[in-house]
Design a protein around this motif. Structure first.
Motif, mmCIF file in Angstrom:
data_model
loop_
_atom_site.group_PDB
_atom_site.id
_atom_site.type_symbol
_atom_site.label_atom_id
_atom_site.label_comp_id
_atom_site.label_asym_id
_atom_site.label_seq_id
_atom_site.Cartn_x
_atom_site.Cartn_y
_atom_site.Cartn_z
ATOM 1 N N LYS A 68 101.852 15.906 69.610
ATOM 2 C CA LYS A 68 100.941 15.223 69.996
ATOM 3 C C LYS A 68 100.944 14.545 71.260
ATOM 4 N N THR A 112 111.148 14.924 57.727
ATOM 5 C CA THR A 112 111.214 14.018 58.796
ATOM 6 C C THR A 112 111.437 14.952 60.201
ATOM 7 N N ALA A 128 107.932 15.813 61.086
ATOM 8 C CA ALA A 128 107.213 14.755 61.489
ATOM 9 C C ALA A 128 107.588 14.179 63.056
ATOM 10 N N SER A 188 104.823 7.378 63.824
ATOM 11 C CA SER A 188 103.903 5.937 64.034
ATOM 12 C C SER A 188 104.239 5.108 62.733
ATOM 13 N N GLU A 189 104.145 5.660 61.456
ATOM 14 C CA GLU A 189 104.445 4.823 60.276
ATOM 15 C C GLU A 189 105.845 4.054 60.547
ATOM 16 N N ARG A 243 106.729 10.602 56.175
ATOM 17 C CA ARG A 243 106.614 9.089 57.072
ATOM 18 C C ARG A 243 106.560 9.498 58.574
ATOM 19 N N SER A 244 105.391 9.375 59.223
ATOM 20 C CA SER A 244 105.297 9.943 60.590
ATOM 21 C C SER A 244 106.036 8.746 61.446
ATOM 22 N N ASP A 283 106.079 17.328 65.258
ATOM 23 C CA ASP A 283 104.518 16.881 65.399
ATOM 24 C C ASP A 283 104.466 15.832 66.182
ATOM 25 N N ASP A 284 105.180 14.698 65.871
ATOM 26 C CA ASP A 284 104.894 13.591 67.006
ATOM 27 C C ASP A 284 104.793 14.209 68.560
#
Length: 181
Positions: free
Chosen positions: A173, A163, A166, A68-69, A65-66, A169-170
């Motif tokens: 970005k 998590t 994620a 963004s999601e 679950r990113s 990673d977020d």
């Protein structure tokens, strides 16, 4: 009075006619982590405490679950709850989620209070985040540490690691988009 429902994954308390205040929990924990604050604020606000999908006591979600999601899931929850521009107090990973939603849909949320955003941009490595979390937990009220520990056990190591990846990673970005501008 407080009513928590696993089916709907949210807690509502306080004056129904008052300005809505959304309390969004952070990494690996459930909305239960936000209940002490909800109790204090419920005397003057309509307080809502949703559960992010795949976090805390919510149902496990297949796949990663990113952020963004999670922001999309929060937007859907706000729509279903018929909330317009609630004030938001977010903690930890919840800060990244509401920030993502605010960037995508600025009119969706009211004022934001971001408490302890998850990823320190200067210390993005996983081990730095782990040590910072351990250091910070020494300053947390014991009641909240106990809630977080119980929720982390319920979530499980696999989901906690996914998590964390994620969230990191977020942040990468975001930093890449800033440095390439």
């Amino acid at each position: 009075s407080y009513a928590y429902s696993k089916a709907t994954g949210n807690t509502t308390a306080g004056n129904e006619g008052a300005y809505p205040l959304l309390l969004l929990h952070g990494y690996g924990v459930s909305g239960t982590y936000m209940l002490p604050l909800a109790r204090e604020l419920a005397t003057s606000h309509r307080v809502l405490v949703p559960e992010l999908p795949g976090q805390g006591k919510s149902e496990p979600r297949p796949g990663l679950r990113s952020v963004s999601e999670l922001a999309g899931a929060l937007a859907a929850w706000l729509e279903a709850a018929k909330l317009e521009q609630p004030a938001v107090v977010a903690n930890s990973l919840g800060c990244q989620v509401v920030t993502e939603l605010a960037v995508r849909e600025p009119a969706r949320l009211g004022p934001l209070v971001l408490v302890g955003p998850t990823v320190d941009p200067a210390r993005r490595r996983g081990r730095h985040q782990l040590f910072a979390a351990l250091r910070d937990s020494a300053r947390e009220p014991l009641q909240l540490v106990a809630i977080a520990a119980a929720d982390d056990v319920a979530v499980g190591l696999r989901r906690l690691v996914a998590t964390a990846r994620a969230a990191l990673d977020d942040m990468r970005k975001d930093l890449e988009s800033v440095t390439s501008s």
